[in-house]
Motif scaffolding. Sequence first.
Motif, mmCIF file in Angstrom:
data_model
loop_
_atom_site.group_PDB
_atom_site.id
_atom_site.type_symbol
_atom_site.label_atom_id
_atom_site.label_comp_id
_atom_site.label_asym_id
_atom_site.label_seq_id
_atom_site.Cartn_x
_atom_site.Cartn_y
_atom_site.Cartn_z
ATOM 1 N N UNK A 1 0.864 -1.177 0.000
ATOM 2 C CA UNK A 1 0.000 0.000 0.000
ATOM 3 C C UNK A 1 0.899 1.225 0.000
ATOM 4 N N UNK A 2 0.632 2.151 -0.916
ATOM 5 C CA UNK A 2 1.399 3.397 -1.006
ATOM 6 C C UNK A 2 0.482 4.577 -0.707
ATOM 7 N N UNK A 3 0.921 5.444 0.194
ATOM 8 C CA UNK A 3 0.197 6.679 0.496
ATOM 9 C C UNK A 3 1.010 7.834 -0.077
ATOM 10 N N UNK A 4 0.395 8.577 -1.011
ATOM 11 C CA UNK A 4 1.099 9.599 -1.772
ATOM 12 C C UNK A 4 0.609 10.995 -1.413
ATOM 13 N N UNK A 5 1.494 11.994 -1.504
ATOM 14 C CA UNK A 5 1.154 13.355 -1.057
ATOM 15 C C UNK A 5 0.460 14.201 -2.127
ATOM 16 N N UNK A 6 -0.288 13.566 -3.029
ATOM 17 C CA UNK A 6 -1.024 14.279 -4.075
ATOM 18 C C UNK A 6 -2.404 13.652 -4.190
ATOM 19 N N UNK A 7 -3.315 14.351 -4.882
ATOM 20 C CA UNK A 7 -4.640 13.766 -5.045
ATOM 21 C C UNK A 7 -4.601 12.654 -6.095
ATOM 22 N N UNK A 8 -5.705 11.908 -6.196
ATOM 23 C CA UNK A 8 -5.754 10.726 -7.043
ATOM 24 C C UNK A 8 -5.469 11.063 -8.503
ATOM 25 N N UNK A 9 -6.093 12.126 -9.014
ATOM 26 C CA UNK A 9 -5.931 12.480 -10.418
ATOM 27 C C UNK A 9 -4.476 12.794 -10.748
ATOM 28 N N UNK A 10 -3.820 13.553 -9.857
ATOM 29 C CA UNK A 10 -2.427 13.906 -10.102
ATOM 30 C C UNK A 10 -1.525 12.680 -10.000
ATOM 31 N N UNK A 11 -1.810 11.791 -9.044
ATOM 32 C CA UNK A 11 -1.007 10.578 -8.898
ATOM 33 C C UNK A 11 -1.086 9.716 -10.149
ATOM 34 N N UNK A 12 -2.298 9.493 -10.649
ATOM 35 C CA UNK A 12 -2.466 8.655 -11.836
ATOM 36 C C UNK A 12 -1.841 9.302 -13.066
ATOM 37 N N UNK A 13 -1.959 10.626 -13.159
ATOM 38 C CA UNK A 13 -1.372 11.338 -14.298
ATOM 39 C C UNK A 13 0.147 11.179 -14.316
ATOM 40 N N UNK A 14 0.768 11.364 -13.158
ATOM 41 C CA UNK A 14 2.223 11.274 -13.081
ATOM 42 C C UNK A 14 2.707 9.859 -13.363
ATOM 43 N N UNK A 15 1.995 8.859 -12.853
ATOM 44 C CA UNK A 15 2.421 7.481 -13.057
ATOM 45 C C UNK A 15 2.270 7.055 -14.509
ATOM 46 N N UNK A 16 1.244 7.548 -15.182
ATOM 47 C CA UNK A 16 1.077 7.232 -16.598
ATOM 48 C C UNK A 16 2.126 7.940 -17.453
ATOM 49 N N UNK A 17 2.430 9.189 -17.108
ATOM 50 C CA UNK A 17 3.387 9.969 -17.896
ATOM 51 C C UNK A 17 4.822 9.544 -17.651
ATOM 52 N N UNK A 18 5.097 8.951 -16.490
ATOM 53 C CA UNK A 18 6.457 8.549 -16.123
ATOM 54 C C UNK A 18 6.412 7.118 -15.597
ATOM 55 N N UNK A 19 5.995 6.192 -16.455
ATOM 56 C CA UNK A 19 5.732 4.838 -15.956
ATOM 57 C C UNK A 19 6.997 4.200 -15.379
ATOM 58 N N UNK A 20 6.936 3.757 -14.121
ATOM 59 C CA UNK A 20 8.099 3.124 -13.491
ATOM 60 C C UNK A 20 8.461 1.801 -14.157
ATOM 61 N N UNK A 21 9.716 1.424 -14.041
ATOM 62 C CA UNK A 21 10.185 0.177 -14.623
ATOM 63 C C UNK A 21 9.699 -1.032 -13.844
ATOM 64 N N UNK A 22 9.657 -0.903 -12.519
ATOM 65 C CA UNK A 22 9.422 -2.068 -11.682
ATOM 66 C C UNK A 22 8.018 -2.122 -11.076
ATOM 67 N N UNK A 23 7.242 -1.092 -11.260
ATOM 68 C CA UNK A 23 5.865 -1.087 -10.782
ATOM 69 C C UNK A 23 4.994 -1.690 -11.876
ATOM 70 N N UNK A 24 4.515 -2.900 -11.638
ATOM 71 C CA UNK A 24 3.809 -3.641 -12.690
ATOM 72 C C UNK A 24 2.340 -3.239 -12.795
ATOM 73 N N UNK A 25 1.726 -2.912 -11.677
ATOM 74 C CA UNK A 25 0.271 -2.695 -11.647
ATOM 75 C C UNK A 25 -0.066 -1.827 -10.438
ATOM 76 N N UNK A 26 -1.091 -0.974 -10.584
ATOM 77 C CA UNK A 26 -1.603 -0.233 -9.439
ATOM 78 C C UNK A 26 -3.118 -0.366 -9.375
ATOM 79 N N UNK A 27 -3.616 -0.213 -8.177
ATOM 80 C CA UNK A 27 -5.052 -0.238 -7.911
ATOM 81 C C UNK A 27 -5.370 0.892 -6.945
ATOM 82 N N UNK A 28 -6.108 1.917 -7.369
ATOM 83 C CA UNK A 28 -6.494 2.961 -6.418
ATOM 84 C C UNK A 28 -7.325 2.381 -5.268
ATOM 85 N N UNK A 29 -7.085 2.891 -4.077
ATOM 86 C CA UNK A 29 -7.857 2.463 -2.901
ATOM 87 C C UNK A 29 -8.788 3.597 -2.516
ATOM 88 N N UNK A 30 -10.076 3.392 -2.720
ATOM 89 C CA UNK A 30 -11.086 4.398 -2.404
ATOM 90 C C UNK A 30 -11.944 3.992 -1.215
#
Length: 356
Positions: free
Chosen positions: A47-76
Motif C-alpha cells: 500500500x502506497x500513500x502519496x502526497x497528491x490527489x488521485x488524479x495527479x497521482x495517476x497522471x504522473x504514473x502514466x506519464x512517467x511509468x516506473x520500470x518495476x511497478x507492474x500494476x496499481x489499484x487505487x484504494x477508495x
Amino acid sequence: MTEQEAVKQCRLIGTSNTGFAQQAQEEIRRLFGSAVFTYIVPSEVFLAELPVDREEALRLLQANEPMFLRHIQPVLEEIRWTENPESVTVEQAEEIYAKLSEWLIREKAALAGKKIAVQIRRSSLAPQAIGKQAIKEVADAVLAEQLGSELVVRGSEQIVSVYIGKDRIYAGYSKPEENLSDWSGGAVRFQKEEGQISRAKFKLLEAEQQFGFSFNQFHQALDIGAAPGGWTSLLLERGLKVTAVDPAALAPQLMKHPKLTYLKKNAGDVKFEPGSFDLLVCDMSWSPRMMAKLVDDLLYAVRPGGNLIITVKLLHKKAFQTVREVLEVWEGSLQLLQAKQLFHNREELTLYLLRV
C-alpha cells in the motif's frame, strides 16, 4: 491534518514482480518526492500513500511509468474486520459483502451503465470465510442488476478492483490505462500452444503488448542468442525473415522454415551488410556488460529507425545501476523508448529501443 491536506492525498496498491517491490517503491519516491509504504505481501504487493490527489497521482504514473511497478489499484474504500482472520465467520463475511455492495451503490455516478471489469485478488493471509468467488458474485449482482452496467473481461471502461487482505478489503475503481496494466495485478496470461518451443515466447508477446507496437510492422529480424528458438518462432509466425544466431541448436521444427537463416556461430563472429535489419532481439543469459558490448558491435547491421527488444539480466539486484551501465554503452547509438520488468520477466528487465 486540515481538510485541504486530506484532499491532497491518495492511496493505491502497487504490485511488482516478486523480490522487486523495493525498486518499485524507490521509483515512486523519486516521482512524488515522498511516500509511505506498508507491505501487504512482502517483497511484492504494498500500500502506497502519496502526497497528491488521485488524479495527479495517476497522471504522473502514466506519464512517467516506473520500470518495476507492474500494476496499481487505487484504494477508495476499506472494509475492515477486527477478528483474527481464522475466526471470521460466514455470517461476518456476509456483513462485509453487504458493506461492499453499499460502497458500489454509492459510486453509482462513476459506474452505472458502463462496461465494467471486476478484478479480485486475495492475500494468502486473508480469512478463509471471505472468498474471491463470493465477492465477485456480490459485485457482479450490484453492477448488473442495480446499476445497469455491462460486465466484461476485456475492453472495459472502468475496472472495479478488490484486494482481500489479512484484516481488510481494499476497493477502488479506475480506467484500465490508469492501472498500468488492464490484467488483474498485471499478471499477463497467454495460453501455451501445442508444440511451443519455450515459455520465452511469452516475454516477446508481452513486450509487444506493453510497448504498443506490432511485430507485423517489421520485415528483417536478427535474433542474437536465439536457441532454442522461442523468439525466432514468434517472429517467423508473424511473417518476418529471421536470421537466428547461436552456437547451440535451434528446435528441429524451425529448421525447414523458408524464412529462417540459421547461423550456428557465436554472435561475435558474424558479419552482415550495414542496415540489413529493422529489428534486433536479444534474450541472452549473459552478464549485462558483455551483452551490451555484443549488441553494440552489431548495431551497424540495424538500419536507422529500426527497433531493438533486449532483456537485461539484473545481477545482484543492482537494478538501477545495471540499466545505467548498459545504456551508457549504447549512448549516441540507441534511444531508450521504454524499460519495463514484465510479468514474464524474472531476474531481468526488458528494454525497447530505437536505432538513431
